[in-house]
Design a protein around this motif. Sequence first.
Motif, PDB file in Angstrom:
ATOM      1  N   ARG A 141      66.392  43.470  37.080  1.00  0.00           N
ATOM      2  CA  ARG A 141      67.859  43.260  37.153  1.00  0.00           C
ATOM      3  C   ARG A 141      67.961  42.657  38.233  1.00  0.00           C
ATOM      4  NH1 ARG A 141      69.725  49.810  35.927  1.00  0.00           N
ATOM      5  NH2 ARG A 141      68.294  50.341  34.151  1.00  0.00           N
ATOM      6  N   PRO A 143      67.915  46.873  29.631  1.00  0.00           N
ATOM      7  CA  PRO A 143      68.553  47.186  30.419  1.00  0.00           C
ATOM      8  C   PRO A 143      70.301  47.744  30.013  1.00  0.00           C
ATOM      9  CG  PRO A 143      67.448  46.546  32.089  1.00  0.00           C
ATOM     10  CD  PRO A 143      66.895  45.829  30.584  1.00  0.00           C
ATOM     11  N   LYS A 144      70.549  48.809  29.551  1.00  0.00           N
ATOM     12  CA  LYS A 144      71.661  49.061  29.226  1.00  0.00           C
ATOM     13  C   LYS A 144      72.781  48.177  28.752  1.00  0.00           C
ATOM     14  CE  LYS A 144      70.417  53.781  27.237  1.00  0.00           C
ATOM     15  NZ  LYS A 144      70.820  55.120  26.816  1.00  0.00           N
ATOM     16  N   GLU A 145      72.936  48.090  30.810  1.00  0.00           N
ATOM     17  CA  GLU A 145      74.037  47.200  30.979  1.00  0.00           C
ATOM     18  C   GLU A 145      74.253  46.130  30.031  1.00  0.00           C
ATOM     19  OE1 GLU A 145      71.374  47.634  34.464  1.00  0.00           O
ATOM     20  OE2 GLU A 145      72.010  48.468  32.696  1.00  0.00           O
ATOM     21  N   LYS A 187      76.756  41.536  26.298  1.00  0.00           N
ATOM     22  CA  LYS A 187      76.215  41.325  26.886  1.00  0.00           C
ATOM     23  C   LYS A 187      76.136  38.990  26.658  1.00  0.00           C
ATOM     24  CE  LYS A 187      78.631  43.761  29.484  1.00  0.00           C
ATOM     25  NZ  LYS A 187      79.899  43.941  30.123  1.00  0.00           N
TER      26      LYS A 187
END
Length: 269
Positions: A148, A246-248, A252
Amino acid sequence: MSVAVDYEQAGELKIGQVGIANLRIRTLDVQRLTEEMRSRVQRAPNMFGRAAVVIDFGGLSQTPDAATAQALLDGLRDAGVLPVALAYGTSETERLSQALGLPLLAKFRASYERGEGGVEPVAAAPAAATKREAAPATVAAEPAKTSRSATTPAAAAPSSSVGLIQSAPVRSGQQIYADNRDLTVLTTVGAGAEVIADGSIHIYGPLRGRALAGAQGNTKARIFCREFHAELVAIAGHYKVLEDIPKELRGKAVQIWLEDEQIKIAALD
């Protein structure tokens, strides 16, 4: 009295492009291979559940006997995938395919030849349309989790060929392939759709299906998209499925590249 002759075929046979997975066997351990496949299916059932798989014994020093190979086929079916063919290798492989009642696949249009053992998506070549002879696809290692904190590197070098531009949405079941060039999609790649390029891929709408860049092994290729919901992304055979992302980062604008043989994904500012 003249007799009417019906020349219309009962079944129309076409040689097309088919999404398929290639499992290159590195260690002939039936139980281990079965459990690895079961884990993949459990982690990404929409991607691997009942997926067609080609078995490639080219990574072994010796072709297995029919009983061992049949045990592997049974184990893989029990794990949730469907072995459909053997990858062409030697005369022993050909005899094994006959004993198992499976066909041989000798060519792959998109060849992913990086990493160790695993499963990766490939596409079967049209029998008469492929100009270059490609070796049976090898497979990429099961990817590590995305870092990340990865920094965004410099952009990849542009393709030497004029890119392919897809202006219409790529809908479920469709496949777009940019041969030896970049691919630009001006709208959406829908769930169940697949876009493949030997170069980089640029998507100016939501990516909900699969995107595979660097299909002939170009590790400098990249994927860019405005809205990231991908079922799968791959570069030069290294891949990640949605469950590994990753969900974030979902929803995006992101770019995807390969670094130290691992897929990296970072949000675009």
